[in-house]
Design a protein around this motif. Structure first.
Motif, PDB file in Angstrom:
ATOM      1  N   VAL A  96       0.875  -1.273  -0.006  1.00  0.00           N
ATOM      2  CA  VAL A  96      -0.171  -0.081  -0.182  1.00  0.00           C
ATOM      3  C   VAL A  96       0.910   1.154  -0.125  1.00  0.00           C
ATOM      4  N   ARG A  97       1.913   1.256   0.790  1.00  0.00           N
ATOM      5  CA  ARG A  97       2.986   2.216   0.690  1.00  0.00           C
ATOM      6  C   ARG A  97       3.598   2.622  -0.499  1.00  0.00           C
ATOM      7  N   HIS A  98       3.779   1.577  -1.097  1.00  0.00           N
ATOM      8  CA  HIS A  98       4.500   1.737  -2.453  1.00  0.00           C
ATOM      9  C   HIS A  98       3.520   2.258  -3.491  1.00  0.00           C
ATOM     10  N   LEU A  99       2.423   1.618  -3.504  1.00  0.00           N
ATOM     11  CA  LEU A  99       1.339   1.835  -4.548  1.00  0.00           C
ATOM     12  C   LEU A  99       1.044   3.550  -4.207  1.00  0.00           C
ATOM     13  N   LEU A 100       1.136   3.961  -2.914  1.00  0.00           N
ATOM     14  CA  LEU A 100       0.628   5.387  -2.582  1.00  0.00           C
ATOM     15  C   LEU A 100       1.946   6.444  -3.184  1.00  0.00           C
ATOM     16  N   GLN A 101       3.224   5.894  -2.911  1.00  0.00           N
ATOM     17  CA  GLN A 101       4.317   6.592  -3.353  1.00  0.00           C
ATOM     18  C   GLN A 101       4.409   6.625  -5.021  1.00  0.00           C
ATOM     19  N   LEU A 102       3.865   5.662  -5.615  1.00  0.00           N
ATOM     20  CA  LEU A 102       3.808   5.569  -7.056  1.00  0.00           C
ATOM     21  C   LEU A 102       2.856   6.438  -7.468  1.00  0.00           C
ATOM     22  N   LEU A 104       1.508   9.214  -6.152  1.00  0.00           N
ATOM     23  CA  LEU A 104       2.183  10.570  -5.731  1.00  0.00           C
ATOM     24  C   LEU A 104       3.169  11.129  -6.744  1.00  0.00           C
ATOM     25  N   GLN A 105       3.943  10.270  -7.300  1.00  0.00           N
ATOM     26  CA  GLN A 105       4.701  10.441  -8.125  1.00  0.00           C
ATOM     27  C   GLN A 105       4.277  10.737  -9.456  1.00  0.00           C
ATOM     28  N   ARG A 106       3.331  10.019  -9.805  1.00  0.00           N
ATOM     29  CA  ARG A 106       2.589  10.124 -11.070  1.00  0.00           C
ATOM     30  C   ARG A 106       1.693  11.584 -10.889  1.00  0.00           C
ATOM     31  N   TYR A 107       1.365  11.747  -9.766  1.00  0.00           N
ATOM     32  CA  TYR A 107       0.358  13.201  -9.664  1.00  0.00           C
ATOM     33  C   TYR A 107       1.195  14.276  -9.840  1.00  0.00           C
ATOM     34  N   ARG A 108       2.576  14.062  -9.277  1.00  0.00           N
ATOM     35  CA  ARG A 108       3.246  15.414  -9.233  1.00  0.00           C
ATOM     36  C   ARG A 108       3.814  15.586 -10.923  1.00  0.00           C
ATOM     37  N   GLN A 109       4.208  14.327 -11.406  1.00  0.00           N
ATOM     38  CA  GLN A 109       4.568  14.589 -12.884  1.00  0.00           C
ATOM     39  C   GLN A 109       3.424  15.279 -13.636  1.00  0.00           C
ATOM     40  N   ALA A 110       2.256  14.643 -13.614  1.00  0.00           N
ATOM     41  CA  ALA A 110       0.958  15.286 -14.151  1.00  0.00           C
ATOM     42  C   ALA A 110       0.870  16.711 -13.976  1.00  0.00           C
ATOM     43  N   MET A 111       0.915  17.334 -12.641  1.00  0.00           N
ATOM     44  CA  MET A 111       0.965  18.524 -12.241  1.00  0.00           C
ATOM     45  C   MET A 111       2.086  19.537 -12.500  1.00  0.00           C
ATOM     46  N   GLY A 112       3.036  18.834 -13.183  1.00  0.00           N
ATOM     47  CA  GLY A 112       4.511  19.515 -13.578  1.00  0.00           C
ATOM     48  C   GLY A 112       5.122  19.930 -12.162  1.00  0.00           C
ATOM     49  N   GLN A 113       5.130  19.166 -11.108  1.00  0.00           N
ATOM     50  CA  GLN A 113       5.599  19.533  -9.765  1.00  0.00           C
ATOM     51  C   GLN A 113       6.990  18.529  -9.411  1.00  0.00           C
ATOM     52  N   GLU A 114       7.481  17.962 -10.553  1.00  0.00           N
ATOM     53  CA  GLU A 114       8.546  16.929  -9.808  1.00  0.00           C
ATOM     54  C   GLU A 114       9.560  17.349  -8.856  1.00  0.00           C
ATOM     55  N   HIS A 115       9.701  18.917  -8.730  1.00  0.00           N
ATOM     56  CA  HIS A 115      10.564  19.407  -7.930  1.00  0.00           C
ATOM     57  C   HIS A 115      10.191  19.332  -6.645  1.00  0.00           C
ATOM     58  N   VAL A 116       8.857  19.375  -6.442  1.00  0.00           N
ATOM     59  CA  VAL A 116       8.315  19.507  -5.069  1.00  0.00           C
ATOM     60  C   VAL A 116       8.863  18.198  -4.257  1.00  0.00           C
ATOM     61  N   PRO A 117       9.718  18.388  -2.989  1.00  0.00           N
ATOM     62  CA  PRO A 117      10.099  17.085  -2.435  1.00  0.00           C
ATOM     63  C   PRO A 117       8.803  16.809  -1.644  1.00  0.00           C
ATOM     64  N   VAL A 118       8.695  15.532  -1.447  1.00  0.00           N
ATOM     65  CA  VAL A 118       7.799  15.009  -0.399  1.00  0.00           C
ATOM     66  C   VAL A 118       8.284  15.111   1.068  1.00  0.00           C
ATOM     67  N   LEU A 119       7.572  15.664   2.001  1.00  0.00           N
ATOM     68  CA  LEU A 119       8.077  16.000   3.180  1.00  0.00           C
ATOM     69  C   LEU A 119       9.131  14.948   3.811  1.00  0.00           C
ATOM     70  N   SER A 120      10.130  15.380   4.401  1.00  0.00           N
ATOM     71  CA  SER A 120      11.061  14.482   4.903  1.00  0.00           C
ATOM     72  C   SER A 120      10.377  13.158   5.952  1.00  0.00           C
ATOM     73  N   GLU A 121       9.422  13.708   6.736  1.00  0.00           N
ATOM     74  CA  GLU A 121       9.028  12.925   7.729  1.00  0.00           C
ATOM     75  C   GLU A 121       7.963  11.685   6.916  1.00  0.00           C
ATOM     76  N   PHE A 122       7.310  12.094   6.038  1.00  0.00           N
ATOM     77  CA  PHE A 122       6.450  11.299   5.019  1.00  0.00           C
ATOM     78  C   PHE A 122       7.361  10.310   4.244  1.00  0.00           C
ATOM     79  N   ALA A 123       8.391  10.904   3.978  1.00  0.00           N
ATOM     80  CA  ALA A 123       9.292  10.160   2.844  1.00  0.00           C
ATOM     81  C   ALA A 123      10.047   9.145   3.821  1.00  0.00           C
ATOM     82  N   GLY A 124      10.208   9.445   5.091  1.00  0.00           N
ATOM     83  CA  GLY A 124      10.623   8.336   5.952  1.00  0.00           C
ATOM     84  C   GLY A 124      10.143   7.154   5.913  1.00  0.00           C
TER      85      GLY A 124
END
Ligand code: C2E
Ligand code: CA
Ligand code: CA
Length: 385
Positions: A96-102, A104-124
């Protein structure tokens, strides 16, 4: 887990477009308008009510809020913090974590926000290991579904022998995976994955049906060495207690293979029952009412709450092979085995010691009052011809 409540008045602003949010809100009571300000004019995009969530993107992204949220009336909210999400994610299935991460990545790409970092506590919570673990579990799960349908799962049987007269009183059905490429796979390599998913329900039903089918073959192959009322035992995992088809499957398997219910024994473990008490008790009472036997497997290795023994319809205790590892030399282990054997006798239950491998062990077990043994000394798990 931090979770707060917040009450805001009518027309009060919950958050403004452009702010960097830190939390989301669940509406308990009232209404919230999602409003976009453009050229000094405000446009209501939607109105949300009880049970709906507001501002959830702030939980996973540092992006500014994309609209404002304004109360339409007095509104009560539950505040969901990033910390809250973080805790939940850490407890969740790696897949589920992996799917969520994927996603989110797709969402960011679609929104042109690849540069936006996921929060460190979340990325952890999204460690690299998650990806390989999640993918390997998913592959095993899917391969198991195919294996079941391709008839690659097979039951091996291991005899359980009564020490008094060395007669075989039953067999435990133990799963193996006859993999077309990898050969015979032991249950430790796939059962934990199956038990963690709903696949165990279907595998469990197949196991019960096949164990019942095999009983007559065991009877003919072991003729002369068997108690006429010998049992076949199957292992039942925690998730199976929520399988509505489990009891109908047991009834049908007994009927189809013309077995009295007392020839089928369900093996359960302490932790699986204690973690799922109400459902487990309900299923076990019904199985017992049918006439099936019920054994507590690996007795003494779990939480060992003796109180449950009185309340569960159990008729057999099985002790784990760890107790036999050092009992030849260790006085305390011997006392534990003798004590559990006496407990079983007191409660009118059968007692099986697992893991007897040598003549010396068998003799000592007999002198300690052990009734039955399942172990390599009397036979390793075998496949039927
Ligand atoms: P378990 O239910 O405790 O099964 C007993 C295990 O002890 C079996 O390992 C058996 O081969 C092994 N064993 C028996 N006698 C001896 C001995 O003298 N020496 C040693 N070293 N080992 C002995 P196996 O077949 O590898 O199964 C491992 C576990 O996999 C089982 O432990 C059970 O928890 C699980 N399992 C197997 N089949 C099923 C199944 O159909 N459903 C579920 N849910 N779990 C299963
Ligand atoms: Ca078992
Ligand atoms: Ca066991």
């Amino acid at each position: 887990m931090k979770q707060f409540h917040k009450i805001i008045a009518a027309d009060e602003v919950l958050f403004r477009e452009g702010e960097i949010g830190q939390c989301a809100y669940l509406i308990d009571r009232g209404r919230i308008a999602i409003v976009l300000e453009q050229n000094g004019e405000s446009q209501t995009l939607s109105e949300l009510g009880p049970g709906e969530c507001v501002g959830e993107m702030a939980l996973i992204s540092n992006q500014p809020r994309m609209a404002s949220a304004i109360a339409k009336e007095i509104t009560t909210l539950t505040v969901i913090t990033r910390e809250h999400l973080h805790e939940r994610l850490q407890q969740s299935d790696p897949f589920v974590r992996h799917l969520l991460q994927l996603t989110l990545q797709r969402y960011r790409q679609a929104m042109g926000q690849e540069h936006v970092p996921v929060l460190s506590e979340f990325a952890g919570t999204m460690e690299n290991d998650d990806e390989s673990l999640a993918l390997s579990r998913m592959r095993t799960e899917q391969a198991l579904v195919e294996a079941l349908h391709n008839r690659e799962l097979v039951l091996f049987f291991q005899p359980i022998v009564r020490l008094r007269d060395r007669v075989t009183t039953g067999f435990e059905a133990l799963l193996r995976w006859q993999h077309p490429g990898e050969g015979l796979i032991a249950p430790d390599a796939f059962i934990p994955v199956a038990e963690d998913s709903h696949i165990i329900k279907e595998i469990g039903r197949w196991t019960i049906t096949d164990a019942c089918r095999c009983r007559k073959h065991l009877a003919s192959q072991w003729e002369g060495r068997l108690d006429p009322d010998f049992t076949v035992s199957v292992n039942i995992a925690a998730r199976q207690f929520s399988d509505r088809q489990l009891l109908p499957c047991i009834r049908q398997a007994l009927l189809r293979h013309e077995l009295p219910a007392e020839h089928l024994r369900l093996e359960i473990t302490e932790s699986q029952v204690l973690n799922n008490w109400d459902q487990a008790l309900n299923v076990l009472l019904q199985a017992r009412a049918l006439g099936c036997r019920i054994a507590v497997d690996d007795f003494g290795t779990g939480h060992s709450s003796l109180a449950y023994l009185n309340r569960l319809p159990v008729d057999t205790l099985k002790i784990d092979k760890v107790f036999l590892q050092d009992f030849l030399t260790d006085d305390a282990s011997r006392k534990i085995i003798a004590g559990i054997a006496a407990l079983a006798q007191c409660l009118g239950m059968s007692f099986i010691a697992e893991g007897g491998e040598t003549e010396e062990q068998i003799e000592l077990l007999e002198s300690l009052g052990v009734e039955q043994v399942q172990g390599y000394y009397f036979g390793r798990p075998f496949a039927l011809d």
